[in-house]
Design a protein around this motif. Structure first.
Motif, short mmCIF file in Angstrom:
data_model
loop_
_atom_site.label_atom_id
_atom_site.label_comp_id
_atom_site.label_asym_id
_atom_site.label_seq_id
_atom_site.Cartn_x
_atom_site.Cartn_y
_atom_site.Cartn_z
N GLU A 17 16.27 5.01 39.60
CA GLU A 17 16.43 4.15 38.39
C GLU A 17 17.74 3.99 37.94
N ASN A 18 18.48 4.58 38.60
CA ASN A 18 20.08 4.32 38.13
C ASN A 18 20.18 4.51 36.58
N LEU A 19 19.90 5.74 36.13
CA LEU A 19 19.93 6.08 34.69
C LEU A 19 21.41 5.99 34.00
N ASN A 20 22.18 6.01 34.94
CA ASN A 20 23.77 5.49 34.26
C ASN A 20 23.96 4.39 34.06
N SER A 21 23.35 3.26 35.07
CA SER A 21 23.60 1.88 35.00
C SER A 21 24.84 1.77 35.86
N ILE A 22 25.75 2.69 36.35
CA ILE A 22 26.95 2.42 36.99
C ILE A 22 27.04 3.13 38.26
N THR A 23 27.27 2.33 39.46
CA THR A 23 27.44 3.00 40.83
C THR A 23 28.61 2.61 41.42
N PRO A 24 29.34 3.64 41.92
CA PRO A 24 30.59 3.23 42.62
C PRO A 24 30.33 2.65 43.80
N ILE A 25 31.07 1.60 44.15
CA ILE A 25 31.00 1.06 45.58
C ILE A 25 31.81 2.02 46.61
N LYS A 26 31.31 2.58 47.57
CA LYS A 26 32.14 3.33 48.55
C LYS A 26 33.48 2.93 48.99
N ASP A 27 34.46 3.56 49.23
CA ASP A 27 35.80 3.20 49.92
C ASP A 27 35.99 1.98 48.87
N SER A 28 35.99 2.03 47.86
CA SER A 28 36.84 0.90 46.97
C SER A 28 36.77 1.25 45.55
N GLU A 29 37.60 0.37 44.76
CA GLU A 29 37.65 0.97 43.33
C GLU A 29 36.62 0.02 42.51
N HIS A 30 35.54 -0.67 43.16
CA HIS A 30 34.76 -1.40 42.44
C HIS A 30 33.27 -0.65 41.92
N PHE A 31 32.56 -1.23 41.16
CA PHE A 31 31.35 -0.53 40.63
C PHE A 31 30.07 -1.66 40.89
N MET A 32 28.74 -1.08 41.23
CA MET A 32 27.77 -2.03 41.05
C MET A 32 27.21 -1.68 39.78
N VAL A 33 26.15 -2.46 39.04
CA VAL A 33 25.93 -2.11 37.79
C VAL A 33 24.23 -2.52 38.03
N SER A 34 23.94 -3.75 38.48
CA SER A 34 22.21 -3.80 38.36
C SER A 34 22.08 -5.23 39.29
N ALA A 35 21.08 -5.33 40.05
CA ALA A 35 20.81 -6.46 40.73
C ALA A 35 19.53 -7.23 40.45
N PHE A 36 19.53 -8.59 40.88
CA PHE A 36 18.52 -9.46 40.18
C PHE A 36 18.29 -10.48 41.47
N ILE A 37 17.00 -11.24 41.50
CA ILE A 37 16.71 -12.36 42.45
C ILE A 37 17.22 -13.53 41.31
N ASP A 38 17.85 -14.35 41.74
CA ASP A 38 18.20 -15.55 41.05
C ASP A 38 17.43 -16.83 41.55
N HIS A 39 16.01 -16.95 40.84
CA HIS A 39 15.26 -18.14 41.49
C HIS A 39 15.82 -19.50 41.11
N ARG A 40 16.70 -19.51 40.17
CA ARG A 40 17.44 -20.89 40.00
C ARG A 40 18.18 -21.19 41.26
N LEU A 41 18.89 -20.23 41.99
CA LEU A 41 19.83 -20.80 43.08
C LEU A 41 19.09 -20.23 44.34
N ASP A 42 17.94 -20.89 44.61
CA ASP A 42 17.26 -20.51 45.92
C ASP A 42 17.14 -19.24 46.25
N GLY A 43 16.85 -18.25 45.48
CA GLY A 43 16.35 -17.01 45.44
C GLY A 43 17.63 -16.02 46.01
#
Length: 439
Positions: free
Chosen positions: A47-73
């Motif tokens: 459930e990603n309790l910390n809300s922050i996930t490093p992206i491997k082999d980069s200096e970036h991070f993922m936070v959360s993901a959503f379906i955007d129904h307004r932009l064709d899913g």
């Protein structure tokens, strides 16, 4: 057949029947649990309790993901991207198959959209957009630096939210408090603001918590138990050196104001199909109707007059905490040992400054917002409306911006006193339930 023989026959028959029944039950359950075992043993998406996930082999991070129904899913991954180290990124999204333990995972190039309001900081909130076949049916996603990622480490994957679009909402009004940090312990003002918002018709408050003081932590737990408060852990300081201010030249750091813009955008998408309206403001600010008794009646009239609008700007007005009302009627002994500001004592409002922009905060329809900044949206679908000062404005009790002004040069604004009969006992009750109110 004599009675003795009959009894022996009956006992033997019953024993045989019971024996075969047990064998059959065991066999059925054996096959059943052999089939279900892969489901139970299948690694689960955290459930990603910390809300922050490093992206491997980069200096970036993922936070959360959503379906955007307004932009064709498409899949929208709220992320933190280092602007000058952006390499090609890929989305690995997975759809469930008929087999419980199997997923159909596909890899596509990601479209990285860094928000425009970075204020010069190296890291900034970004949308990583994943377009592909059947993205609207995907249940999990990860961002990768590789064009083919066969990793089975499910801790890399984010669960995808907002998979079902709905027109019915759990809440009418949700407040998104971007972040609390620096061992913030302004307990009395927090309790007064929470209780004021309940009287104004708010059902849900979300706070992104990096750190707070011990007294405020007790109050947060009370409101969380009560059900009005949702606390999202936000340990951004474990990953980056966040700035304590908005100006990079003055405060430096990796990321603007402890990731304020990340959490505001995340909160909008988190509540897109949970809340009819979302208020984007700080915990020491009260969006206060002046011609309506509460927020529902205010928004009913505003939305009726402006049916296509999805963003409503509310002016911010400063009530200096250095100026106290003269009678002392709200200088209560019960609150003497409670840390924080007593908003009831501060009824003097600073005038607008000529040639100085008066910042706004917002009430938004989250389904009409694509990207937001602090004081305005960056991308929206429905236009905006500036709510007149006399209809609604923000009561913001804080350090003065015009500290040279005397009390006579300020405006008297007693709107918060209209709620004193309900507000004061409700604050007392919250402090008492938090074990903070002492004789």
């Amino acid at each position: 057949m004599d009675k003795c023989t009959f009894k022996t026959f009956l006992v033997l028959s019953c024993t045989i029947i019971i024996f075969f029944t047990l064998i059959l039950a065991y066999t059925n359950n054996y096959h059943r649990y052999q089939y279900m075992a892969p489901f139970y043993n299948m690694p689960k998406i955290p459930e990603n309790l910390n809300s922050i996930t490093p992206i491997k082999d980069s200096e970036h991070f993922m936070v959360s993901a959503f379906i955007d129904h307004r932009l064709d899913g498409v899949i929208r991954v709220i992320s933190i991207i280092k602007r000058n180290s952006l390499q090609q990124l890929y989305c690995v999204y997975c759809n469930p198959t008929k087999m419980i333990t199997e997923y159909d995972c596909r890899t596509v190039q990601a479209d990285v959209q860094i928000h425009s309001d970075h204020f010069g900081f190296p890291f900034h909130v970004s949308d990583v957009i994943c377009k592909g076949k059947h993205t609207q049916n995907a249940t999990r996603v990860l961002i990768s630096t590789k064009d083919s990622d066969n990793s089975n480490n499910n801790t890399d994957y984010l669960p995808i939210k907002n998979r079902v679009r709905t027109n019915t909402f759990k809440f009418n009004f949700t407040i998104c408090i971007s972040n609390v940090f620096g061992n913030y312990n302004n307990v009395l003002q927090f309790a007064q603001t929470m209780e004021m918002y309940k009287l104004l018709g708010v059902q849900h408050v979300v706070i992104y918590n990096t750190s707070c003081g011990p007294d405020l932590e007790k109050l947060l737990k009370h409101y969380e138990t009560e059900g009005i408060l949702e606390i999202v852990s936000w340990p951004i300081d474990k990953f980056l050196s966040p700035s304590p201010g908005w100006n990079f030249q003055e405060f430096k750091g990796d990321l603007h104001y402890y990731g304020q813009l990340v959490t505001l955008n995340e909160c909008i998408y988190r509540h897109m199909y949970q809340s009819r309206y979302v208020l984007l403001n700080d915990i020491d600010e009260i969006i206060m109707p002046y011609k309506h008794t509460n927020l529902p009646s205010l928004m009913k009239d505003l939305q009726s007059a402006h049916p296509g609008v999805g963003v409503f700007f509310i002016e911010n007005h400063i009530f200096p905490k250095t100026q106290f009302e003269d009678s002392g009627k709200f200088k209560r002994a019960e609150w003497h040992n409670i840390p924080g500001v007593n908003i009831m004592e501060h009824i003097y409002r600073e005038p607008d400054r000529k040639n100085v922009y008066n910042p706004t905060k917002m009430i938004v329809n989250p389904r009409k917002v694509q990207q937001t900044s602090v004081h305005s949206t960056l991308k929206d679908f429905g236009g905006s409306y500036h709510v007149p000062f006399d209809v609604c404005r923000i009561v913001h009790v804080r350090v003065p911006l015009q500290g040279h002004l005397t009390k006579d040069q300020l405006f008297v604004d007693k709107r918060v006193w209209d709620f004193e009969q309900e507000l004061i006992p409700n604050v007392d009750q919250a402090l008492n339930f938090s074990s903070l109110l002492r004789p």
